[in-house]
Write a protein that holds these residues in place. Sequence first.
Motif, PDB file in Angstrom:
ATOM      1  N   ARG A  78      53.603  47.962  42.871  1.00 46.17           N
ATOM      2  CA  ARG A  78      52.180  47.990  42.576  1.00 46.17           C
ATOM      3  C   ARG A  78      51.383  48.619  43.711  1.00 46.17           C
ATOM      4  N   LYS A  79      50.204  49.142  43.342  1.00 44.87           N
ATOM      5  CA  LYS A  79      49.318  49.730  44.340  1.00 44.87           C
ATOM      6  C   LYS A  79      48.784  48.651  45.270  1.00 44.87           C
ATOM      7  N   SER A  80      48.324  49.087  46.425  1.00 38.99           N
ATOM      8  CA  SER A  80      47.618  48.167  47.307  1.00 38.99           C
ATOM      9  C   SER A  80      46.260  47.875  46.686  1.00 38.99           C
ATOM     10  N   PHE A  81      45.674  46.770  47.056  1.00 40.51           N
ATOM     11  CA  PHE A  81      44.390  46.347  46.496  1.00 40.51           C
ATOM     12  C   PHE A  81      43.309  47.403  46.713  1.00 40.51           C
ATOM     13  N   ASP A  82      43.292  48.007  47.904  1.00 40.96           N
ATOM     14  CA  ASP A  82      42.246  48.985  48.232  1.00 40.96           C
ATOM     15  C   ASP A  82      42.394  50.293  47.469  1.00 40.96           C
ATOM     16  N   ASP A  83      43.569  50.553  46.898  1.00 38.37           N
ATOM     17  CA  ASP A  83      43.807  51.805  46.179  1.00 38.37           C
ATOM     18  C   ASP A  83      43.575  51.684  44.675  1.00 38.37           C
ATOM     19  N   LEU A  84      43.229  50.493  44.214  1.00 41.39           N
ATOM     20  CA  LEU A  84      43.053  50.288  42.772  1.00 41.39           C
ATOM     21  C   LEU A  84      41.870  51.091  42.230  1.00 41.39           C
ATOM     22  N   THR A  85      42.035  51.602  41.013  1.00 37.98           N
ATOM     23  CA  THR A  85      40.973  52.340  40.328  1.00 37.98           C
ATOM     24  C   THR A  85      40.751  51.712  38.955  1.00 37.98           C
ATOM     25  N   ILE A  86      39.811  52.239  38.219  1.00 36.89           N
ATOM     26  CA  ILE A  86      39.513  51.721  36.888  1.00 36.89           C
ATOM     27  C   ILE A  86      40.719  51.847  35.958  1.00 36.89           C
ATOM     28  N   ALA A  87      41.653  52.750  36.252  1.00 33.27           N
ATOM     29  CA  ALA A  87      42.827  52.952  35.410  1.00 33.27           C
ATOM     30  C   ALA A  87      43.932  51.934  35.671  1.00 33.27           C
ATOM     31  N   ASP A  88      43.742  51.041  36.645  1.00 34.38           N
ATOM     32  CA  ASP A  88      44.696  49.967  36.905  1.00 34.38           C
ATOM     33  C   ASP A  88      44.235  48.718  36.183  1.00 34.38           C
ATOM     34  N   ASP A  89      45.156  48.048  35.497  1.00 37.75           N
ATOM     35  CA  ASP A  89      44.735  46.956  34.626  1.00 37.75           C
ATOM     36  C   ASP A  89      44.001  45.843  35.352  1.00 37.75           C
ATOM     37  N   TYR A  90      44.428  45.488  36.569  1.00 32.99           N
ATOM     38  CA  TYR A  90      43.742  44.414  37.286  1.00 32.99           C
ATOM     39  C   TYR A  90      42.282  44.787  37.552  1.00 32.99           C
ATOM     40  N   MET A  91      42.062  45.984  38.068  1.00 33.09           N
ATOM     41  CA  MET A  91      40.691  46.399  38.353  1.00 33.09           C
ATOM     42  C   MET A  91      39.893  46.548  37.064  1.00 33.09           C
ATOM     43  N   PHE A  92      40.535  47.034  36.030  1.00 32.38           N
ATOM     44  CA  PHE A  92      39.844  47.224  34.751  1.00 32.38           C
ATOM     45  C   PHE A  92      39.277  45.914  34.238  1.00 32.38           C
ATOM     46  N   TYR A  93      40.093  44.864  34.192  1.00 37.11           N
ATOM     47  CA  TYR A  93      39.545  43.645  33.619  1.00 37.11           C
ATOM     48  C   TYR A  93      38.586  42.940  34.572  1.00 37.11           C
ATOM     49  N   ARG A  94      38.723  43.178  35.881  1.00 34.73           N
ATOM     50  CA  ARG A  94      37.746  42.612  36.808  1.00 34.73           C
ATOM     51  C   ARG A  94      36.385  43.324  36.675  1.00 34.73           C
ATOM     52  N   VAL A  95      36.413  44.586  36.343  1.00 29.92           N
ATOM     53  CA  VAL A  95      35.156  45.316  36.098  1.00 29.92           C
ATOM     54  C   VAL A  95      34.556  44.876  34.767  1.00 29.92           C
ATOM     55  N   MET A  96      35.419  44.714  33.750  1.00 24.71           N
ATOM     56  CA  MET A  96      34.937  44.378  32.413  1.00 24.71           C
ATOM     57  C   MET A  96      34.433  42.946  32.291  1.00 24.71           C
ATOM     58  N   GLU A  97      34.692  42.095  33.297  1.00 31.51           N
ATOM     59  CA  GLU A  97      34.146  40.740  33.221  1.00 31.51           C
ATOM     60  C   GLU A  97      32.623  40.763  33.365  1.00 31.51           C
ATOM     61  N   ASN A  98      32.090  41.874  33.834  1.00 30.93           N
ATOM     62  CA  ASN A  98      30.644  42.059  33.829  1.00 30.93           C
ATOM     63  C   ASN A  98      30.238  42.349  32.377  1.00 30.93           C
ATOM     64  N   THR A  99      29.518  41.405  31.778  1.00 32.18           N
ATOM     65  CA  THR A  99      29.202  41.501  30.347  1.00 32.18           C
ATOM     66  C   THR A  99      28.440  42.776  30.001  1.00 32.18           C
ATOM     67  N   ASP A 100      27.527  43.198  30.855  1.00 34.71           N
ATOM     68  CA  ASP A 100      26.746  44.416  30.582  1.00 34.71           C
ATOM     69  C   ASP A 100      27.637  45.652  30.579  1.00 34.71           C
ATOM     70  N   ILE A 101      28.566  45.727  31.543  1.00 34.31           N
ATOM     71  CA  ILE A 101      29.478  46.867  31.590  1.00 34.31           C
ATOM     72  C   ILE A 101      30.380  46.871  30.373  1.00 34.31           C
ATOM     73  N   CYS A 102      30.891  45.688  30.024  1.00 33.32           N
ATOM     74  CA  CYS A 102      31.785  45.576  28.866  1.00 33.32           C
ATOM     75  C   CYS A 102      31.070  46.029  27.594  1.00 33.32           C
ATOM     76  N   LYS A 103      29.856  45.537  27.376  1.00 33.80           N
ATOM     77  CA  LYS A 103      29.112  45.906  26.168  1.00 33.80           C
ATOM     78  C   LYS A 103      28.792  47.401  26.158  1.00 33.80           C
ATOM     79  N   THR A 104      28.404  47.933  27.316  1.00 31.22           N
ATOM     80  CA  THR A 104      28.076  49.367  27.382  1.00 31.22           C
ATOM     81  C   THR A 104      29.279  50.219  27.014  1.00 31.22           C
ATOM     82  N   LEU A 105      30.446  49.870  27.555  1.00 31.99           N
ATOM     83  CA  LEU A 105      31.642  50.651  27.252  1.00 31.99           C
ATOM     84  C   LEU A 105      32.004  50.548  25.771  1.00 31.99           C
ATOM     85  N   LEU A 106      31.892  49.351  25.210  1.00 28.87           N
ATOM     86  CA  LEU A 106      32.181  49.189  23.785  1.00 28.87           C
ATOM     87  C   LEU A 106      31.217  50.020  22.939  1.00 28.87           C
TER      88      LEU A 106
END
Length: 294
Positions: free
Chosen positions: A2-30
């Motif tokens: 796995r990548k190091s934490f500092d190298d994570l991007t939106i295309a990595d599943d961990y970072m993706f769901y941590r970003v999507m926990e923001n309800t506004d971001i999740c709704k906007t993307l949907l």
Amino acid sequence: MRKSFDDLTIADDYMFYRVMENTDICKTLLNIVLHDKTDTITDVQLQKTVADAGNAKGVRFDVWAKDCNGTIYDVEMQAINKDDLARRIRYYQSAIDVSVLEKNQPYESLPDSFIIFFCTFDYIGKDLPVYSFKTICTEDSTIHLADGITKIIINSTAAEKEASPALKSFLQYMNGKISDDGFIRKIEQRIKEVKESEELRKEYMLINSFERDARNDGWKSGWQDGMQAGMQAGMQAGMQAGIAQGKSEGIAQGFADGSRQTKLETAKLMKQANCELDFIIQISGLSKTEIEKL
């Protein structure tokens, strides 16, 4: 690895769901994907696990969202093509239905659902940025079966062909291109917040450690079981061939057994440390019932 934490991007599943926990971001993307058809998001759950179906294979959803009308959205980020996406989506849909329809409820109570996979590869292979699927009649494609199911596979490699400027910017962002788009800047800010969180850094390291231990324990157990199975098979059909077969089968079985044992031990330690039940479920992949029995 796995990548190091500092190298994570939106295309990595961990970072993706941590970003999507923001309800506004999740709704906007949907809304970007569904062309502003998403109602108010009332619930967002990360790494939601459905694992209380007897001996059936459990499912862990990256992002599970629900709107004010009860519509369910499963949103996933997929960076590796395992050539199983179509049937995986089929299984995810069945898991959604089983998890939301309680006993004695009529089938009409099943909510509409959207399963959306953001992929960094072209799973379908037709070079389209978006592939949307509904149930239609083979004999007459104008006839739709009103089952309430929509499946969407998004291909970031065809970003330049996407007509929607907002979705195009997001697909380019998945490919590593940062733009001045307001939504992308908002995601970038959220990623910065995640990477500055020591709690989330430790969580990511714990997840990595857990997965690594599961693999290692499974390999060790499998090797030992494989040797034993190989010797038994070798007595009947040639020691060399038997050991080779036994190793292969034993390692596979041992990986599964060792992985489960590690999950149980990890969950037990986390429970003793008074970790939240939802967090234990997220890390271990075990069901609520299994954890409560520990």
